[in-house]
Design an enzyme around this catalytic site. Structure first.
Site, PDB file in Angstrom:
ATOM      1  N   ARG A 178       0.817  -1.217   0.000  1.00  0.00           N
ATOM      2  CA  ARG A 178       0.000   0.000   0.000  1.00  0.00           C
ATOM      3  C   ARG A 178       0.852   1.268   0.000  1.00  0.00           C
ATOM      4  O   ARG A 178       0.417   2.308  -0.514  1.00  0.00           O
ATOM      5  CB  ARG A 178      -0.945  -0.014   1.212  1.00  0.00           C
ATOM      6  N   ILE A 211      -7.342   7.427  -1.103  1.00  0.00           N
ATOM      7  CA  ILE A 211      -7.155   5.982  -1.147  1.00  0.00           C
ATOM      8  C   ILE A 211      -8.031   5.419  -0.036  1.00  0.00           C
ATOM      9  O   ILE A 211      -7.976   5.874   1.109  1.00  0.00           O
ATOM     10  CB  ILE A 211      -5.671   5.591  -0.954  1.00  0.00           C
ATOM     11  N   SER A 212      -8.879   4.459  -0.370  1.00  0.00           N
ATOM     12  CA  SER A 212      -9.828   3.925   0.612  1.00  0.00           C
ATOM     13  C   SER A 212      -9.101   3.238   1.764  1.00  0.00           C
ATOM     14  O   SER A 212      -7.986   2.717   1.600  1.00  0.00           O
ATOM     15  CB  SER A 212     -10.767   2.913  -0.051  1.00  0.00           C
ATOM     16  N   GLN A 213      -9.743   3.235   2.924  1.00  0.00           N
ATOM     17  CA  GLN A 213      -9.159   2.532   4.057  1.00  0.00           C
ATOM     18  C   GLN A 213      -9.117   1.039   3.733  1.00  0.00           C
ATOM     19  O   GLN A 213      -9.995   0.507   3.035  1.00  0.00           O
ATOM     20  CB  GLN A 213      -9.944   2.792   5.342  1.00  0.00           C
TER      21      GLN A 213
END
Length: 220
Positions: free
Chosen positions: A42, A68-70
């Site tokens: 990530r 950026i999504s969790q």
């Protein structure tokens, strides 16, 4: 598609395992998805200044008003998308930085991803190529129209929220296919699953979530 990690600097296994345990504690149970989260770097998908937060379970800014999504959201949406079996052909709406794309690519034979913001798409393409995911098909376009020339899709994932589900996306979902996306306005959004059975669409409303809004048009 498998991620190639040779030559990619990875954080410690302990750091990644700690994130996976948080996701497991939060209800993610598909070990295939947890392994994909563990093995997807990530930190490569965010700015270097934020790298120390890469394996926190939180959304982070990626520029152009996007995030950026969790990791929990990425894992949950992926888990829901593959719950009925491995899809052959998948459409993703909202490539963003490419993180969800990289996770999703590990669970299908062909992945098509649409992004409306050209600079984000260019960055995502470079990251995906470094990870050996050059076979992911990327398109710079308004995601609300889907990708008609490649339809139908066994699964569709939209990483942005709107008050309803676009008819264009429903029409491009194959019979027996599944769509996962957040539905709602600025104040309340619900992660929603739609399963297609012929001309019938069966809808499940699941978790409260928070996404950037579904926007129309393109940005160069």
């Amino acid at each position: 598609m498998d991620i190639q990690l040779s030559g990619i600097g990875m954080t410690s296994a302990r750091t990644r395992d700690r994130l996976v345990q948080r996701l497991r504690d939060a209800g993610i149970s598909d070990e295939r998805v947890l392994d994909a989260i563990r093995n997807t770097p990530r930190h490569l998908f965010i700015e270097e200044a934020l790298a120390h937060q890469a394996y926190d379970d939180t959304a982070l800014p990626i520029g152009h008003g996007q995030t950026i999504s969790q990791p929990w959201v990425v894992a949950r949406m992926t888990e829901l998308l593959i719950a009925n079996g491995r899809p052959t052909k998948v459409l993703e709406i909202g490539t963003g930085c490419g993180y969800q794309t990289a996770v999703l690519a590990q669970f299908c034979d062909a992945l098509y991803s649409v992004e409306r913001i050209r600079p984000l798409q260019d960055q995502a393409r470079n990251r995906l190529m470094k990870l050996g995911l050059a076979r992911v098909q990327l398109k710079h376009a308004d995601g609300g129209f889907g990708w008609k020339s490649e339809a139908p899709f066994d699964a569709i994932l939209a990483a942005c929220a709107r008050a309803d589900i676009p008819d264009d996306l429903l029409s491009q979902l194959a019979d027996g296919g599944r769509l996962v996306m957040p539905v709602g306005g600025d104040r309340q959004q619900i992660l929603t699953v739609v399963d297609r059975d012929g001309d019938q669409f069966h809808v499940q409303s699941l978790d409260a979530v928070r996404f950037v809004p579904f926007q129309r048009g393109v940005m160069r």
